[in-house]
Design a protein around this motif. Sequence first.
Motif, mmCIF file in Angstrom:
data_model
loop_
_atom_site.group_PDB
_atom_site.id
_atom_site.type_symbol
_atom_site.label_atom_id
_atom_site.label_comp_id
_atom_site.label_asym_id
_atom_site.label_seq_id
_atom_site.Cartn_x
_atom_site.Cartn_y
_atom_site.Cartn_z
ATOM 1 N N GLY A 42 0.776 -1.162 0.029
ATOM 2 C CA GLY A 42 -0.049 -0.012 0.123
ATOM 3 C C GLY A 42 0.949 1.272 0.067
ATOM 4 O O GLY A 42 1.863 1.556 -0.521
ATOM 5 N N ARG A 72 -3.041 0.606 -5.036
ATOM 6 C CA ARG A 72 -3.861 -0.422 -4.779
ATOM 7 C C ARG A 72 -3.125 -1.645 -5.761
ATOM 8 O O ARG A 72 -3.631 -2.792 -5.479
ATOM 9 N N HIS A 73 -2.184 -1.519 -6.377
ATOM 10 C CA HIS A 73 -1.311 -2.201 -7.371
ATOM 11 C C HIS A 73 -0.167 -2.551 -7.012
ATOM 12 O O HIS A 73 0.372 -3.746 -7.162
ATOM 13 N N ALA A 120 -2.784 7.011 -3.889
ATOM 14 C CA ALA A 120 -3.844 5.961 -3.242
ATOM 15 C C ALA A 120 -4.108 4.819 -4.094
ATOM 16 O O ALA A 120 -4.208 3.690 -4.282
ATOM 17 N N MET A 121 -4.545 5.411 -5.359
ATOM 18 C CA MET A 121 -4.914 4.457 -6.635
ATOM 19 C C MET A 121 -3.804 3.613 -7.046
ATOM 20 O O MET A 121 -4.178 2.542 -7.106
ATOM 21 N N GLU A 177 -1.877 -1.151 -13.928
ATOM 22 C CA GLU A 177 -2.238 -2.680 -13.932
ATOM 23 C C GLU A 177 -1.529 -3.690 -14.843
ATOM 24 O O GLU A 177 -1.728 -4.781 -14.754
ATOM 25 N N TRP A 205 -13.500 3.291 -3.451
ATOM 26 C CA TRP A 205 -12.908 2.250 -4.698
ATOM 27 C C TRP A 205 -12.960 1.084 -4.382
ATOM 28 O O TRP A 205 -12.740 0.260 -5.197
ATOM 29 N N ALA A 206 -12.960 0.457 -2.921
ATOM 30 C CA ALA A 206 -12.642 -0.834 -2.595
ATOM 31 C C ALA A 206 -13.838 -1.739 -3.212
ATOM 32 O O ALA A 206 -14.949 -1.350 -3.587
ATOM 33 N N VAL A 253 -11.065 6.388 -0.427
ATOM 34 C CA VAL A 253 -10.481 5.323 -0.598
ATOM 35 C C VAL A 253 -11.331 4.054 -0.473
ATOM 36 O O VAL A 253 -11.592 3.062 -1.013
ATOM 37 N N SER A 254 -12.315 4.114 0.409
ATOM 38 C CA SER A 254 -13.263 3.038 0.788
ATOM 39 C C SER A 254 -14.251 3.028 -0.541
ATOM 40 O O SER A 254 -14.937 1.966 -0.821
ATOM 41 N N ASP A 302 -1.662 4.693 3.906
ATOM 42 C CA ASP A 302 -2.063 3.563 4.837
ATOM 43 C C ASP A 302 -1.227 3.558 5.964
ATOM 44 O O ASP A 302 -1.802 3.122 6.991
#
Length: 578
Positions: free
Chosen positions: A23, A492-493, A488-489, A459, A577-578, A574-575, A510
Amino acid sequence: MIEEIRINDLGVISEATLPLGPGFTVVTGETGAGKTMVVTALGMLLGNRADAGAVRHGAKQAVAEASLRLPAQSVVIQRAEEAGALVEEDDDVAELIIARFLSAAGRSRAAVGGRSAPVGLLAELGHDLVAVHGQSDQLRLTSASAQRGALDNFAGEPARLARDEYAETYGRYRQVQSERAELLAASRERLREAESLQLALEEIDAVDPQSGEDETLKASAAKLANVEALRTAAATAHAALTGSDYAEERGASALIEEAKQQLQSVQDDDAELVTLSRRLEELGYIINDVATEISSYETSLDSEGPEELAALEARRADLGRLIRKYAPTIDDVLVWADEARKRLDELQDDSGRLEALEAEEQELRDRLHGLAERLSECRQDAAAELDRRVTGELAALAMPDARFVTEVTDLEDFGPHGSNEIRMLLQPHTGSAPRPLGKGASGGELSRVMLAIEVVLAEVDPVPTFVFDEVDAGVGGKAAVEIGKRLAMLARHVQVIVVTHLPQVAAFADRHIRVIKNAGAAAEATGGVTASDVVALEDAERVRELARMLAGQEESDTAQAHAEELLHNAQQAVSAWA
């Protein structure tokens, strides 16, 4: 990813441990507290040049060490194991420790997996491990090969299939070209070799040697050279067995016959003499047979004369000439001739082989043109989509007039990667000409450009860890929030580590690490030398740090309320996007 970084005696940091993880991790602190030393430590671990001036005053050496946790089949782990590193593996996950040591005298050494290693190995591993984007250091996507690879990955499966088929065809094409060029370059030499082999084989065929003939003729020549002695010996032996026709001497045959008759005359008086007389009779038969064979042998000697010896010696001379030229024995000469015939067939087949190679080369070239066009179309389509998405990200990152451009230029001929030249450019302002990355923007702008690109490519073309050093330089307010969102995006990867001074960015992390400068009494305790500590912040401490970053007043209720609001909004985003 990097699980932990340990720093000793680097700049103002005497000893610190940075607990990292998956993260988004943010590193903050007051100006001069030593945030840059975190990036410096990472640079050391990536094999960058290290300045002895970075060693803490009074220390013998600075040390940067990192614990890595990666898939066991990753390129980094495989290369480390090839270099002899000790790697711990558990359920397809490998753990590796790397370290860099810099002495106050400027000497540098490295260790990978507990084993000494050249600093260059750290650079090799770092290429596939970490991408650093800083104010003056943008390591990723600067080379033409990296930009081409990123675009091809973004283009997806159709481009991958076309690229793989093209690469296989191109490899065979180059092989055929090389073989054909070799045949053409060596044609004159091969012609001389063919002529030489042809003459040699004609000489051997004219003599027509037979297997073992040299040894057979050697024995015959020895016999003919001593024919008189052989004839005399045969005549004497024959006379001894049969007697002489010109004298009254009796031979062995007559004497044995007489002995037999004497025994037979009295054998009725003693039965034992019957057996002995029979044995003498058998001996007489044997002697007569031997005498007959000796007579035949003597007669054959009479038919062979000096002229036969001369012919035999001439034949031996012909065979000897072949032996001197081609091999130690006639049998070896025959083996050499068989191999020479095969080689001659190969050399005489050059013209046919050249024609076949020329036809195959043209066929492969036609196929490459088609594959190159297919790959080029994939790249053109992907470039248009990549430009659209990155330009959109730039607008959100306070660069509304900037435009990202991926040029896919056709080359005159095709190469190992197709028939295109790929260049990623940035048009920073309306009306300006697009320029290569790094030449059309300031350090802060370039960091945002790289962030925009990485968010879009995350990605399809990731590395395990991204490091951004003050990516938010020169921005604030809403743009800073957008930067935080995109970091933050990206997280995620992949693992993201950011050094920042903006609370809007830090709120999206995080985990939050603060570098704290010790002054006053703390400095006196360290001999008057300023030192810094690294602390992982809990929730309440994080609110205070964000308040400090917002207003410079971490104890202010208003500032803390604003900080809590920043954290809450970031967590909600952030939540979502989850």
